[in-house]
Design a protein around this motif. Structure first.
Motif, short mmCIF file in Angstrom:
data_model
loop_
_atom_site.label_atom_id
_atom_site.label_comp_id
_atom_site.label_asym_id
_atom_site.label_seq_id
_atom_site.Cartn_x
_atom_site.Cartn_y
_atom_site.Cartn_z
N UNK A 49 -3.52 -4.80 3.53
CA UNK A 49 -2.27 -4.51 4.25
C UNK A 49 -2.52 -3.77 5.56
N UNK A 50 -3.74 -3.28 5.72
CA UNK A 50 -4.08 -2.54 6.94
C UNK A 50 -4.22 -3.47 8.14
N UNK A 51 -4.42 -4.77 7.90
CA UNK A 51 -4.50 -5.69 9.03
C UNK A 51 -3.10 -5.86 9.62
N UNK A 52 -3.00 -5.58 10.92
CA UNK A 52 -1.67 -5.57 11.52
C UNK A 52 -1.76 -5.58 13.04
N UNK A 53 -0.60 -5.65 13.67
CA UNK A 53 -0.47 -5.57 15.12
C UNK A 53 0.42 -4.37 15.43
#
Length: 159
Positions: A49-53
């Motif tokens: 869930x840490x992958x983000x913009x």
């Protein structure tokens, strides 16, 4: 320090930033890696869930572009400073015992105080869902809830 303060990124996520993970066309940090101080290399994020913009404004864009132009021959961000060094720098700037992670909490606090939706906040800081954010920052949303209850009572006061 500034990038961490205005983005809510974890130390390791900020340290993994480079020219390829800063999208200047769309004004977003693309968080897809984390720095591992022990291995001195790019590694995996804390969780999926840490992958983000994470967005930034045009003022930050100009600052970042200048920084890359003037200081980054290797096109990496603050790779020479360790977590401990940055914590010490932050403490000396603030004048009290604070840590880099405090910047992340401050970021969430500001967003919550500006009534940014908790789901949006959760996505921006890489939490699994809004429940995680609510659990960590219950005190912030409790204050807001009291004000919301007053609004609800006002709406229905004439009925």
């Amino acid at each position: 320090l500034y990038v961490l303060a205005v983005s809510g990124l974890r130390y390791a996520e900020g340290k993994a930033l480079n020219k390829n993970t800063i999208d200047f066309e769309n004004n977003v940090f693309i968080v897809k890696n984390a720095w591992n101080d022990q291995k001195k290399s790019i590694g995996q994020l804390k969780n999926i869930h840490s992958e983000r913009r994470v967005p930034f404004n045009n003022t930050k864009k100009r600052m970042l572009q200048y920084y890359f132009r003037m200081h980054l021959e290797d096109k990496k961000f603050f790779t020479t400073l360790q977590n401990r060094d940055m914590n010490n720098l932050l403490k000396s700037l603030v004048g009290r015992d604070v840590h880099l992670h405090t910047l992340r909490h401050t970021y969430v606090s500001y967003l919550a105080s500006e009534k940014v939706d908790v789901n949006t906040i959760a996505r921006l800081v890489g939490h699994k869902d809004a429940t995680t954010t609510l659990k960590k920052y219950t005190h912030l949303f409790s204050e807001s809830q009291s004000k919301d209850f007053e609004k609800v009572n006002d709406v229905f006061s004439s009925i």
